[in-house]
Design a protein around this motif. Structure first.
Motif: not given
Length: 300
Positions: A192-193, A196-197, A215, A218-219
């Protein structure tokens, strides 16, 4: 070469490399996490570890620097098919779900990524669980004496001899329950991230790899905390798996959760979580390497 095979090899190579780099941190995490179920610590033969620094110091002095990689070969043997199947299954499973536009159908887009990651994780775990069990037992030896097991085959042989084949699957139930939120968040949030990267396909290697790592990191941290209590219970159950049932400290998953919270407090479910957060650098590295390898080889 098929996309499935490329995904399989890319995931396996990425996982093996990252696990070797982070093996010392992972061993310390396992020692802290399982020490309250370790017979030598329960009996007082070996004193408890008071934290990450104490554990690092004592392992180095009692067992030597090389001990930080104890069980690492088993971990690679386990992790290569685990991570490879995770990625290969995830990308294959995602094809089964309907397509969703991340801009107009964000909830659906996120759910598909979470579901595909979770199902891939559960499927791969079923295949390699005996290796996961052996990894835990080999890495949980404490003190400076002779190790309980001489290696992977010795661990499996002694476990089966004492408790039967089923003892290799101690904690499998809570593992499957826990792997779904872990892999679901791990893969789902990363996909998902990544969607949007803005630098996902940037021509600059530094921007592309750096943004992917953020990304991924964080995940990995979110996934680690989301599933950590399940992982603690799984490791505790694995520690008693080869013993006769009359000697078990925990009668099952629910009993283990209950006793840990009653005797040690709810925070005990997160013992070793600090070291685990450091270990997520390796998990993030896997995602970035996998993404870069598959991009280089031209698979989707």
């Amino acid at each position: 070469m098929s996309d499935f095979l490329i995904n399989f090899l890319a995931g396996g190579v990425s996982g093996a490399f990252a696990k070797t780099c982070t093996a010392p941190i992972e061993r310390v995490k396992l020692l802290i996490q399982t020490q309250d179920a370790n017979p030598k610590i329960i009996s007082g033969e070996v004193k408890r570890y008071t934290g990450i620094v104490d554990c690092f110091t004592r392992v180095a002095s009692e067992q030597g620097i090389g001990a930080f990689w104890r069980g690492n070969m088993t971990n690679i043997i386990r992790y290569f098919p685990t991570q490879a199947f995770n990625f290969a299954f995830k990308d294959t499973i995602k094809e089964v779900f309907p397509k969703a536009d991340k801009h107009t159908e964000f909830a659906k887009f996120f759910f598909i990524n979470m579901a595909a990651g979770g199902l891939a994780g559960a499927g791969s775990l079923m295949i390699v669980y005996p290796l996961d069990y052996a990894r835990t037992r080999l890495a949980s030896d404490v003190g400076g004496g002779k190790a309980q097991f001489d290696g992977l085959l010795d661990c499996i042989k002694k476990t089966v001899a004492n408790g039967g084949v089923a003892s290799l699957y101690g904690g499998i139930g809570v593992s499957i329950v826990g792997i779904i939120p872990y892999r679901g968040v791990y893969f789902g949030l990363f996909d998902t991230l990544s969607g949007y990267n803005p630098y996902q396909k940037d021509e600059s290697n530094v921007k592309r790899a750096g943004s992917k790592f953020l990304c991924a990191q964080s995940s990995a941290i979110c996934a680690g905390y989301a599933s950590y209590p399940f992982d603690t219970v799984r490791r505790r159950l694995q520690m008693q798996s080869e013993k006769p049932e009359s000697e078990w400290v925990y009668k099952g998953t629910a009993d283990c959760f209950g006793k840990i919270m009653k005797d040690e407090g709810t925070t005990a479910l997160f013992k070793g979580a600090g070291a685990n957060a450091l270990r997520t650098v390796g998990a993030a590295m896997v995602l970035v390497l996998y993404s870069e390898i598959t991009s280089f080889l031209g698979t989707s």
